[in-house]
Design an enzyme around this catalytic site. Structure first.
Site, PDB file in Angstrom:
ATOM      1  N   LEU A   1       0.819  -1.215   0.126  1.00 39.17           N
ATOM      2  CA  LEU A   1      -0.022   0.030  -0.118  1.00 39.17           C
ATOM      3  C   LEU A   1       0.919   1.335   0.181  1.00 39.17           C
ATOM      4  O   LEU A   1       1.510   1.706   1.101  1.00 39.17           O
ATOM      5  CB  LEU A   1      -1.122  -0.088   1.311  1.00 39.17           C
ATOM      6  CG  LEU A   1      -1.880   1.216   1.246  1.00 39.17           C
ATOM      7  CD1 LEU A   1      -3.105   1.197   0.213  1.00 39.17           C
ATOM      8  CD2 LEU A   1      -2.625   1.176   2.617  1.00 39.17           C
ATOM      9  N   CYS A   2       0.859   1.766  -1.055  1.00 41.27           N
ATOM     10  CA  CYS A   2       1.658   3.384  -1.236  1.00 41.27           C
ATOM     11  C   CYS A   2       2.627   3.844  -0.567  1.00 41.27           C
ATOM     12  O   CYS A   2       3.131   4.892  -0.727  1.00 41.27           O
ATOM     13  CB  CYS A   2       0.533   4.340  -0.967  1.00 41.27           C
ATOM     14  SG  CYS A   2       0.025   4.491   0.726  1.00 41.27           S
ATOM     15  N   HIS A   3       3.760   2.745  -0.046  1.00 41.56           N
ATOM     16  CA  HIS A   3       4.868   3.057   0.523  1.00 41.56           C
ATOM     17  C   HIS A   3       6.149   2.547  -0.102  1.00 41.56           C
ATOM     18  O   HIS A   3       7.160   2.679   0.408  1.00 41.56           O
ATOM     19  CB  HIS A   3       4.668   2.866   1.896  1.00 41.56           C
ATOM     20  CG  HIS A   3       4.070   3.601   2.872  1.00 41.56           C
ATOM     21  ND1 HIS A   3       4.321   4.843   3.581  1.00 41.56           N
ATOM     22  CD2 HIS A   3       2.619   3.667   2.908  1.00 41.56           C
ATOM     23  CE1 HIS A   3       3.488   5.077   4.262  1.00 41.56           C
ATOM     24  NE2 HIS A   3       2.245   4.558   3.999  1.00 41.56           N
ATOM     25  N   PRO A   4       6.124   1.860  -1.198  1.00 42.07           N
ATOM     26  CA  PRO A   4       7.096   1.324  -1.514  1.00 42.07           C
ATOM     27  C   PRO A   4       8.361   2.444  -1.981  1.00 42.07           C
ATOM     28  O   PRO A   4       8.087   3.416  -2.429  1.00 42.07           O
ATOM     29  CB  PRO A   4       6.944   0.581  -3.009  1.00 42.07           C
ATOM     30  CG  PRO A   4       5.307   0.458  -2.745  1.00 42.07           C
ATOM     31  CD  PRO A   4       4.888   1.562  -2.018  1.00 42.07           C
TER      32      PRO A   4
ATOM     33  N   GLY B   1       5.279   7.958   6.946  1.00 43.91           N
ATOM     34  CA  GLY B   1       4.129   8.423   6.640  1.00 43.91           C
ATOM     35  C   GLY B   1       4.063   8.348   5.027  1.00 43.91           C
ATOM     36  O   GLY B   1       4.854   7.514   4.601  1.00 43.91           O
TER      37      GLY B   1
END
Length: 251
Positions: A163-166, A213
């Site tokens: 979910l959106c942090h790589p 974040g």
């Protein structure tokens, strides 16, 4: 994920009337970004900073959001943002048309799974508290049959996704020496690719560590710094927050 039979789903409100409302007034249900709310928590109160991020969605979240909703539901995503596991991305071949080989190596660090177990138990506490208990009538996932820590771990292993942090596949660093027959960083502190003239990388891949974040603000900061480097502008001098308050103009 919980069944919410008394709450209309977003897809049920996606008719012409609300489309016109959004186009003309920029208001109504179609202004949603689906992640209606969120926050951060510690899975252990002794931790120095949060390791869990929440995303609350007024819709069933299945297959990474790729499955069309078929039931009224609320989803609470439990995201681990202090991740010990590290994946790998490699070239499949010299042909640029071939997709890369990506191994996320989920849970390869044994310390990653227990915070997620704690997160699921915390989510269940949220749903059981009023007024949420009046909205969420039945747990759809993991499901009432998943109760023990071992059962929750099995659910996590089968349901886990990215979910959106790589970040960090092209990490920067100050080293210039060769270690184990390869450089230990791909780009230098000025974002220049080592060994190639005239090429910089400016995105989340240069981050040497995964941020806790969301990646949007750090990437914007990296891009602005890259613009300064390319234009030859000196970086701004460091300023203490207290000095900024003193320098602020009077209202």
């Amino acid at each position: 994920m919980w069944h919410t039979p008394k709450s209309r789903g977003l897809w049920e409100q996606a008719g012409p009337r609300n489309l016109v409302r959004w186009r003309l007034r920029h208001s109504g249900p179609l202004t949603t970004n689906v992640a209606e709310s969120g926050g951060f928590s510690r899975s252990d109160p002794e931790l120095p900073s949060p390791d869990i991020q929440w995303h609350a969605l007024p819709a069933p979240y299945q297959d990474g959001g790729l499955t069309d909703p078929a039931i009224r539901a609320l989803s609470l995503l439990v995201s681990l943002v202090a991740v010990g596991s590290r994946g790998r991305i490699r070239l499949r071949s010299a042909d640029p048309r071939h997709r890369p080989l990506i191994d996320p190596a989920y849970l390869s660090d044994g310390t990653d799974i227990e915070p997620l177990v704690t997160g699921i138990r915390m989510a269940r506490e949220f749903a059981a508290a009023r007024p949420m208990s009046k909205v969420c009538t039945r747990e759809l996932a993991p499901g009432d049959e998943v109760r023990t820590d071992a059962e929750i771990r099995d659910f996590i292993r089968h349901d886990l996704t990215t979910l959106c942090h790589p970040a960090g596949t092209c990490a920067m660093g100050g080293d210039s020496k060769v270690a184990a027959s390869r450089l230990t960083s791909v780009v230098d502190p000025e974002l220049r690719v080592r060994g190639i003239e005239g090429l910089r990388v400016v995105d989340a891949s240069v981050m040497p560590a995964v941020p806790r974040g969301d990646t949007s603000a750090p990437v914007i900061a990296i891009a602005e710094r890259a613009a300064d480097l390319i234009c030859g502008r000196a970086p701004l001098a460091a300023v203490e927050p207290a000095d900024l308050e003193l320098a602020a103009p009077a209202p």
